[in-house]
Design a protein around this motif. Structure first.
Motif, PDB file in Angstrom:
ATOM      1  N   ASP A 180       7.047  -3.624   4.698  1.00 33.98           N
ATOM      2  CA  ASP A 180       6.111  -2.832   3.891  1.00 33.98           C
ATOM      3  C   ASP A 180       5.057  -3.726   3.308  1.00 33.98           C
ATOM      4  O   ASP A 180       3.951  -3.492   3.114  1.00 33.98           O
ATOM      5  N   LYS A 181       5.725  -4.923   2.603  1.00 35.10           N
ATOM      6  CA  LYS A 181       4.758  -5.756   1.693  1.00 35.10           C
ATOM      7  C   LYS A 181       3.727  -6.493   2.826  1.00 35.10           C
ATOM      8  O   LYS A 181       2.467  -6.771   2.378  1.00 35.10           O
ATOM      9  N   ILE A 199      16.927  -0.917   3.779  1.00 33.10           N
ATOM     10  CA  ILE A 199      16.189  -0.597   2.885  1.00 33.10           C
ATOM     11  C   ILE A 199      15.305  -1.773   2.390  1.00 33.10           C
ATOM     12  O   ILE A 199      14.189  -1.851   2.123  1.00 33.10           O
ATOM     13  N   HIS A 200      16.029  -3.066   2.533  1.00 33.64           N
ATOM     14  CA  HIS A 200      15.502  -4.169   2.207  1.00 33.64           C
ATOM     15  C   HIS A 200      14.444  -4.650   3.010  1.00 33.64           C
ATOM     16  O   HIS A 200      13.381  -5.188   2.807  1.00 33.64           O
ATOM     17  N   CYS A 201      14.987  -4.441   4.398  1.00 34.44           N
ATOM     18  CA  CYS A 201      14.085  -4.978   5.568  1.00 34.44           C
ATOM     19  C   CYS A 201      12.515  -4.203   5.379  1.00 34.44           C
ATOM     20  O   CYS A 201      11.603  -4.492   5.672  1.00 34.44           O
ATOM     21  N   LEU A 202      13.005  -2.767   5.160  1.00 38.44           N
ATOM     22  CA  LEU A 202      11.731  -1.753   5.121  1.00 38.44           C
ATOM     23  C   LEU A 202      10.687  -2.315   3.918  1.00 38.44           C
ATOM     24  O   LEU A 202       9.606  -2.270   4.117  1.00 38.44           O
ATOM     25  N   GLU A 203      11.442  -2.752   2.925  1.00 40.22           N
ATOM     26  CA  GLU A 203      10.616  -3.049   1.620  1.00 40.22           C
ATOM     27  C   GLU A 203       9.913  -4.204   2.129  1.00 40.22           C
ATOM     28  O   GLU A 203       8.560  -4.421   1.916  1.00 40.22           O
ATOM     29  N   ASN A 204      10.448  -5.285   2.919  1.00 38.49           N
ATOM     30  CA  ASN A 204       9.691  -6.657   3.031  1.00 38.49           C
ATOM     31  C   ASN A 204       8.507  -6.257   4.091  1.00 38.49           C
ATOM     32  O   ASN A 204       7.355  -6.896   4.113  1.00 38.49           O
ATOM     33  N   THR A 235      12.249  -9.195  -0.641  1.00 40.50           N
ATOM     34  CA  THR A 235      13.227  -8.655  -1.463  1.00 40.50           C
ATOM     35  C   THR A 235      14.753  -8.933  -0.754  1.00 40.50           C
ATOM     36  O   THR A 235      14.763  -9.262   0.358  1.00 40.50           O
ATOM     37  N   SER A 288       6.421   0.597   8.571  1.00 40.57           N
ATOM     38  CA  SER A 288       7.477  -0.324   8.579  1.00 40.57           C
ATOM     39  C   SER A 288       8.658  -0.033   9.513  1.00 40.57           C
ATOM     40  O   SER A 288       9.257  -1.000   9.848  1.00 40.57           O
ATOM     41  N   HIS A 289       9.252   1.351   9.674  1.00 40.56           N
ATOM     42  CA  HIS A 289      10.093   1.508  10.254  1.00 40.56           C
ATOM     43  C   HIS A 289       9.883   0.972  11.740  1.00 40.56           C
ATOM     44  O   HIS A 289      11.022   0.939  12.206  1.00 40.56           O
ATOM     45  N   GLN A 325       0.995  -3.784   3.854  1.00 42.32           N
ATOM     46  CA  GLN A 325       0.224  -3.443   2.783  1.00 42.32           C
ATOM     47  C   GLN A 325      -0.934  -4.639   2.479  1.00 42.32           C
ATOM     48  O   GLN A 325      -1.989  -4.408   2.378  1.00 42.32           O
TER      49      GLN A 325
END
Length: 304
Positions: free
Chosen positions: A118-119, A111-116, A105, A136-137, A122
């Protein structure tokens, strides 16, 4: 062009790490106890060993990560900082797995760091990698212990899990770690002063590393001239030879191994690099012989 990880504000970093050493604080009541001196000494000793182990693991894992990221012209400088935005983590997993993960992302907000991150996590879960008590946090917040745990988990999955060594009775060992240990024992069998029973003390004098190299490339190491008492020289000789002659990244320094309590995970990480190199060398040799036989047959056919 070399890609660098997102830089974070120093104030934020200080706030996140302000609680790191709380678990080592001792209450006043305990200090008043007649056995407090012994307890304090033992706690300080345990903390010192834990800190030493963390330093070695961080250095080893950082070099290991960079040895793979180099294939896509990327590198990190700080293991705890440079994985926080998830981008390098995604690249690392793509290199190791040969698969393409979802695109990172865009953006530098939390929030962008968390999304990445998490990818990446996952993807590991899809690979049936168990990530206990890790989110992710934890990575975005720079949790030292969990980041080291994550990298070790990745090493286990992509470097160690598939190791299988067959014994003379064709029985496979129970675990990948046992298989790696068995491989080391088989390759170093017969070498004077070498008795590999673990991934800690058995490697302290450096002879086991030199024996591994000599077994596969006797032209590179004069094993008979090595002395058990000259551990630092032995370790330096093996590490430099492996890097310069074999291209195996120097993940450890002599002082990391020649110490009272060598770190098992760091030594395993380095030894498995030898395993993969020599296994690949053997596979290429077998393939070369096969091609040679095919060519010989074709030549014989032409003569007829």
């Amino acid at each position: 062009m070399t890609t660098t990880a997102t830089e974070f504000d120093n104030v934020e970093i200080q706030q996140q790490y302000s609680q790191v050493n709380i678990r080592w604080e001792v209450s006043c009541d305990e200090v008043d106890n007649e056995n407090s001196s012994a307890r304090l000494f033992e706690r300080s000793r345990i903390k010192a060993l834990a800190d030493e182990r963390e330093v070695v693991q961080k250095k080893t894992f950082t070099k290991w990560v960079n040895s793979h990221l180099a294939r896509v012209t990327c590198r990190i400088s700080d293991l705890y900082m440079d994985l926080r935005d998830g981008r390098m983590l995604i690249k690392l997993l793509e290199v190791l797995s040969g698969e393409q993960l979802p695109k990172p992302t865009k953006g530098r907000m939390r929030i962008h760091c968390l999304e990445n991150v998490d990818k990446a996590l996952q993807f590991l879960k899809e690979q049936r990698v168990h990530l206990e008590n890790m989110g992710s946090h934890d990575i975005v917040d720079g949790n030292h212990r969990l980041i080291l745990g994550l990298i070790w988990t990745i090493i286990l999955r992509f470097q160690i899990q598939d190791i299988v060594v067959e014994t003379q009775d064709l029985r496979e060992t129970r675990s990948a770690k046992d298989a790696l240990l068995l491989w080391c024992q088989m390759k170093t069998a017969g070498y004077p002063n070498v008795n590999v029973t673990n991934f800690t003390s058995s490697w302290k004098d450096g002879l086991a590393f030199n024996a591994l190299i000599h077994r596969h490339r006797p032209d590179l190491v004069e094993y008979d001239k090595l002395k058990k008492s000259n551990a630092v020289y032995n370790l330096q000789n093996a590490f430099n030879t492996a890097e310069k002659q074999l291209g195996v990244t120097k993940l450890l320094d002599p002082e990391d191994v020649y110490t009272e309590n060598p770190d098992e995970k760091s030594i395993i990480t380095y030894v498995v690099a030898f395993y993969h190199y020599f296994s690949k060398m053997k596979a290429l040799a077998v393939e070369g012989k096969r091609i040679g036989k095919v060519l010989d047959r074709s030549v014989e056919t032409e003569k007829m």
